[in-house]
Design an enzyme around this catalytic site. Structure first.
Site, PDB file in Angstrom:
ATOM      1  N   GLU A   1      45.332  -8.523  48.312  1.00 20.16           N
ATOM      2  CA  GLU A   1      44.723  -7.456  49.105  1.00 20.16           C
ATOM      3  C   GLU A   1      45.515  -7.134  50.367  1.00 20.16           C
ATOM      4  OE1 GLU A   1      40.616  -8.514  49.583  1.00 20.16           O
ATOM      5  OE2 GLU A   1      40.216  -8.299  47.440  1.00 20.16           O
TER       6      GLU A   1
ATOM      7  N   GLU B   1      30.236 -12.633  54.044  1.00 22.74           N
ATOM      8  CA  GLU B   1      29.974 -12.186  52.675  1.00 22.74           C
ATOM      9  C   GLU B   1      29.896 -13.394  51.745  1.00 22.74           C
ATOM     10  OE1 GLU B   1      32.537  -9.820  49.285  1.00 22.74           O
ATOM     11  OE2 GLU B   1      32.811  -9.253  51.387  1.00 22.74           O
TER      12      GLU B   1
ATOM     13  N   SER C   1      40.324  -6.703  44.162  1.00 16.83           N
ATOM     14  CA  SER C   1      41.655  -7.274  44.402  1.00 16.83           C
ATOM     15  C   SER C   1      42.714  -6.627  43.520  1.00 16.83           C
ATOM     16  CB  SER C   1      41.629  -8.790  44.215  1.00 16.83           C
ATOM     17  OG  SER C   1      41.074  -9.125  42.966  1.00 16.83           O
TER      18      SER C   1
ATOM     19  N   LYS D   1      30.589  -2.292  44.921  1.00 20.66           N
ATOM     20  CA  LYS D   1      31.821  -2.199  44.128  1.00 20.66           C
ATOM     21  C   LYS D   1      31.510  -1.359  42.891  1.00 20.66           C
ATOM     22  CE  LYS D   1      33.889  -6.615  45.533  1.00 20.66           C
ATOM     23  NZ  LYS D   1      34.090  -8.046  45.158  1.00 20.66           N
TER      24      LYS D   1
ATOM     25  N   GLN E   1      37.713 -17.027  50.948  1.00 18.65           N
ATOM     26  CA  GLN E   1      38.589 -16.041  50.313  1.00 18.65           C
ATOM     27  C   GLN E   1      39.185 -15.012  51.269  1.00 18.65           C
ATOM     28  OE1 GLN E   1      37.798 -14.976  46.114  1.00 18.65           O
ATOM     29  NE2 GLN E   1      37.271 -12.995  46.950  1.00 18.65           N
TER      30      GLN E   1
ATOM     31  N   ASP F   1      34.667 -13.653  54.137  1.00 19.88           N
ATOM     32  CA  ASP F   1      34.151 -13.618  52.766  1.00 19.88           C
ATOM     33  C   ASP F   1      34.354 -15.010  52.201  1.00 19.88           C
ATOM     34  OD1 ASP F   1      33.468 -13.330  50.127  1.00 19.88           O
ATOM     35  OD2 ASP F   1      35.036 -11.886  49.631  1.00 19.88           O
TER      36      ASP F   1
ATOM     37  N   ASP G   1      27.563  -9.994  47.556  1.00 19.31           N
ATOM     38  CA  ASP G   1      28.512  -9.387  46.611  1.00 19.31           C
ATOM     39  C   ASP G   1      28.245  -9.937  45.220  1.00 19.31           C
ATOM     40  OD1 ASP G   1      30.655  -8.425  45.134  1.00 19.31           O
ATOM     41  OD2 ASP G   1      32.137  -9.682  46.119  1.00 19.31           O
TER      42      ASP G   1
END
EC number: 4.2.1.11
Length: 427
Positions: free
Chosen positions: A205, A285, A367, A337, A163, A242, A312
């Site tokens: 992003e 990540e 995002s 987050k 990602q 990630d 995450d």
């Protein structure tokens, strides 16, 4: 007196054109705090629930009028008159009022908007910048930015399964210089992509989303940009990935469609390890899927001493899950987050738990973002040392970077940029 006298929840639009929640909190003194909440695309299954209306005739079901109504009625009644300086008590009131484990009744988007707006109002009334209100006199460490310059997976429409491909300016002398390093690499990368005849449009992003041969081609392209911009890969600018591995984990295998591979946890660990040996990758990540705890153990045993392994989807900013990970020696870092858990108090608890266990805490955007820059103040206020808030484009990402530049200026000579020392979990 910092008594709350008015609360307003409203529906606004995020960076992807979807509705999100904004909240205004007015204090008796006339001071107001305003906050808006982000939204994720690739989400962990155990995240706190973002309440959506489900009316397919309105924003395709993504409206947040119910969450706003909850703020304007039930939440308002519960916290009206409370002291805005009592953040922990106020957040506990929100948690108890909701009554579920995952904020499913009122919506984490409702509780978080209120939690943040109250903190901002209290900081304003106290005459303190938000980072100082959060962290007191000890808040002086600027975070190392992890800049997502190439997007794949759920954040882009290309052939990359992973990602995010990030640059990390570990060798910069200050946050301001780290931003310059990142911006110069970003613009150099744009030229490289353009010269290859590939589109330079950006993903959610702010990173580029080219269709390249494979994941290593994306990594090599970034390394080329670092060198052409005049920097040394590894010493001045390191790399981060990630994987968002939950997105391509099915039936016990990791399906990398872009590579034509279907891998076991051990094989995927070996692939990531090979990349870490070949390239200056210092952070990965979600290298394994959120439910593949055995895979996480394998990955941590193999790479945990030399690479930051960030959970995450694995931890979803939840202290109960993080505690289990610490006990099982899984990962060595947590992504923070705020909307995964739904209040500031619970967010700060996760950061504190991570630090005490020797895990790093990486403050992160989503995002789907807004112009709200609270996470910049959280990063400095908690001395978290690392932040992930996108690439060097899109004003929703720049809002956070620009706030950090202001904070560094405000701190003056006492501002500290940790560089590679931000990765204390690798010592």
């Amino acid at each position: 007196m910092s008594a709350i006298v008015d609360i307003i929840g409203r529906e606004i639009i995020d960076s992807r054109g979807n509705p999100t929640v904004e909240c205004d909190v007015l204090l008796e003194s006339g001071v107001m705090g305003r906050a808006s909440v982000p939204s994720g695309a690739s989400t962990g299954s155990r995240e706190a629930i973002e309440l959506r209306d489900g009316d397919k005739n309105r924003y395709f079901g993504k409206g947040v009028l119910k969450a706003c109504e909850n703020i304007n009625t039930e939440i308002s009644e519960a916290i009206m008159g409370l002291d805005a300086n009592e953040q922990a008590f106020l957040d506990r009131t929100l948690i108890d009022l909701d009554g579920t484990d995952n904020k499913a009744r009122l919506g984490a988007n409702a509780t978080l908007a209120v939690s943040m707006a109250v903190a901002k109002a209290a900081a304003e009334e106290s005459g303190l910048p938000l980072y100082r209100y959060f962290g007191g006199s000890g808040a002086m460490q600027m975070p190392v930015p992890m800049m997502n310059v190439i997007n794949g997976g759920a954040h882009a429409n290309n052939n990359l399964d992973l990602q995010e491909f990030m640059i990390i300016p570990v060798g910069a002398p200050s946050f301001r210089e780290a931003i310059r390093y990142g911006a110069e690499v970003f613009h150099t990368l744009k030229k490289i992509i353009n010269d290859k005849g590939l589109p330079t449009s950006v993903g959610d992003e702010g990173g580029f989303a080219p269709s390249v041969e494979n994941h290593e081609a994306a990594i090599k392209m970034i390394l080329q940009a670092i060198e052409q911009a005049g920097y040394e890969p590894g010493t001045q600018i390191a790399l981060g990935l990630d994987c968002a591995a939950s997105e391509f984990y099915k039936d016990g295998k990791y399906h990398l469609a872009g590579e034509g591979m279907s891998l076991s946890s051990a094989d995927f660990t070996n692939l990531l390890g090979t990349w870490c040996d070949k390239y200056p990758i210092i952070s990965i990540e979600d290298g394994m899927a959120e439910n593949d705890w055995d895979g996480w153990a394998t990955l941590t045993n193999a790479l945990g001493k030399k690479v930051q392994l960030v959970g995450d989807d694995l931890f979803v900013t939840n202290t109960k899950i993080l505690r289990e990970g610490i006990q099982k020696n899984v990962a060595n870092s947590i992504l923070i987050k705020i909307n995964q858990i739904g209040t500031l108090t619970e967010t700060f608890a996760a950061i504190e738990m991570a630090k005490r266990a020797g895990y790093t805490a990486v403050i992160s955007h989503r995002s789907g973002e807004t112009e709200d820059s609270t996470i910049a103040d959280i990063a400095v206020g908690t001395n978290s040392l690392q932040i992930k808030t996108g690439s060097m484009s899109r004003s929703d990402r720049m809002a956070k970077y620009n706030q950090l530049l202001r904070i560094e200026e405000d701190l003056g000579d006492i501002a500290s940029y940790p560089g590679r020392n931000a990765f204390y979990n690798l010592k």
